[in-house]
Design an enzyme around this catalytic site. Structure first.
Site, mmCIF file in Angstrom:
data_model
loop_
_atom_site.group_PDB
_atom_site.id
_atom_site.type_symbol
_atom_site.label_atom_id
_atom_site.label_comp_id
_atom_site.label_asym_id
_atom_site.label_seq_id
_atom_site.Cartn_x
_atom_site.Cartn_y
_atom_site.Cartn_z
ATOM 1 N N GLU A 122 38.180 37.792 42.676
ATOM 2 C CA GLU A 122 39.103 38.019 43.351
ATOM 3 C C GLU A 122 40.569 37.395 43.094
ATOM 4 O O GLU A 122 41.345 36.858 43.651
ATOM 5 C CB GLU A 122 39.096 38.068 44.885
ATOM 6 C CG GLU A 122 37.877 39.204 45.222
ATOM 7 C CD GLU A 122 37.741 39.271 46.696
ATOM 8 O OE1 GLU A 122 38.887 39.148 47.411
ATOM 9 O OE2 GLU A 122 36.474 39.329 47.248
ATOM 10 N N GLY A 177 40.736 42.472 33.145
ATOM 11 C CA GLY A 177 40.271 41.687 34.360
ATOM 12 C C GLY A 177 41.690 41.468 35.023
ATOM 13 O O GLY A 177 41.954 42.081 36.160
#
Length: 379
Positions: free
Chosen positions: A363, A131
């Site tokens: 994000e 991630g």
């Protein structure tokens, strides 16, 4: 900078608000319950220029700046975070990447279709095991003559199944290196490219989040964005703009929750008076209004610098970090003000509450934003 909205910003904000009220608001809970991704709504927004906000007019876009873009995302998110998220991901990630790093042929080929929402865009960086640690991604692209062969899986991708076009970042070098990744454009229908599992989410349920799978997916070198090895650097640049998008999304959710709570507090009667008259409630509303204003100022600062081409990495990270955390806090307080009704789906704040949490994760998590900010202030 001038904090007064100019005429153009006011007009585009009103256009987005009017569209959201007429075409999104009546269906918000229906889409949320069924997890329907309203593709047609995005295409209608494309006709208004809302899906190509930052794209120059010669490529079919609206040719606007980041201040106008923030206003659009905020107005949509005040009504539905899911649609706001899809608009943000399409504009700033997929379209934004091609706009920033595509060559002229690539821009001419893809931007007009993306700017009008003839094609819906996706952007693939995240993987199940990497991630925040994107440098160790497992999806690879191997050069084969004048083509590349992609293998691997991307996860948590907005429009991962329904997107017509995806910008994908794949490893083309050794794991962990800063220059080990390259960005590619992959069109839906390309052999070996498919959508995988669609996620069943807490919030943002009408914005499709799914896997993208690459199984010996063969694409021409003409689909490479920029030079080999530049993909990670490009991604960081794209994410800087994306942080402003998520900050604007957070702002819209916070404003939606606050406005609902404010109206309810004025109308709800307890002990023969509106609950807004009680200090416990009025102080919550005061905190919400103040924190939303502070978040908006941080966002406008970052958007202004972005539009002027000024350095804004720290400002974008601050805006994203603060606005997303305030969205969660505001939505939580809104549920508290509604009391038992805040926990019921007939009232809007429970959805704002569920949608808000994504903003602190997507994000770049709040923790990643703190790392970015700390590096900049210690540099």
């Amino acid at each position: 900078m001038d904090f007064n909205r100019d005429e153009v910003t006011s007009q585009v904000a009103q256009t987005a608000a009017d569209f959201a009220k007429q075409y999104i608001k009546p269906y918000v809970m229906q889409w949320d319950e069924t997890q329907e991704f309203p593709v047609q709504v995005l295409k209608e927004m494309g006709k208004l220029g809302l899906m190509g906000v930052l794209v120059p007019e010669n490529y079919g876009g609206a040719g606007l700046g980041y201040v106008e873009y923030v206003a659009i995302i905020t107005e949509i998110a005040k009504v539905c975070g899911s649609v706001g998220l899809s608009v943000a991901a399409h504009n700033s990630l997929c379209t934004g990447h091609i706009l920033a790093f595509g060559n002229e042929a690539q821009k001419q080929k893809y931007l007009p279709k993306l700017a009008t929402a003839e094609w819906i865009g996706a952007w693939g960086l995240t993987e199940a095991g990497t991630g925040s640690d994107a440098g160790n991604m497992q999806t690879t692209a191997v050069k084969d003559g004048d083509h590349w062969i992609l293998n691997g899986t991307k996860c948590f991708i907005t429009h991962g199944k329904s997107g017509d076009l995806a910008v994908v970042i794949a490893r083309t070098g050794e794991p962990g290196a800063r220059n080990n990744a390259t960005a590619f454009v992959v069109e839906r229908g390309t052999a070996g490219f498919s959508g995988g599992k669609k996620e069943n989410k807490l919030g943002m349920r009408a914005s499709e989040t799914a896997e993208m799978i690459f199984d010996n997916c063969r694409i021409p070198d003409a689909n490479r964005l920029g030079e080999t090895g530049e993909g990670f650097r490009q991604s960081l640049y794209v994410l800087d703009g994306g942080r402003i998008s998520i900050a604007a999304l957070s702002l819209g959710i916070a404003k939606g929750a606050y406005e609902a709570a404010l109206q309810y507090a004025k109308e709800r009667q307890q002990f023969d008076q509106p609950i807004a008259h009680f200090q416990g409630i009025s102080f919550k509303l005061a905190d919400m209004a103040t924190e939303i204003s502070a978040a908006e100022l941080l966002i406008l600062q970052a958007a202004y610098k972005k539009s002027k081409g000024l350095p804004m990495i720290k400002e974008a990270a601050m805006a994203k970090y603060y606005a997303s955390e305030i969205a969660v806090k505001t939505a939580n307080d809104a549920v508290q003000i509604f009391g038992g009704y805040g926990y019921i789906k007939d009232y809007p704040v429970e959805k704002f509450y569920r949608d808000s949490k994504l903003c602190t994760i997507g994000e770049g998590t709040s923790e990643i934003q703190k790392i970015v900010i700390a590096r900049k202030i210690l540099d």
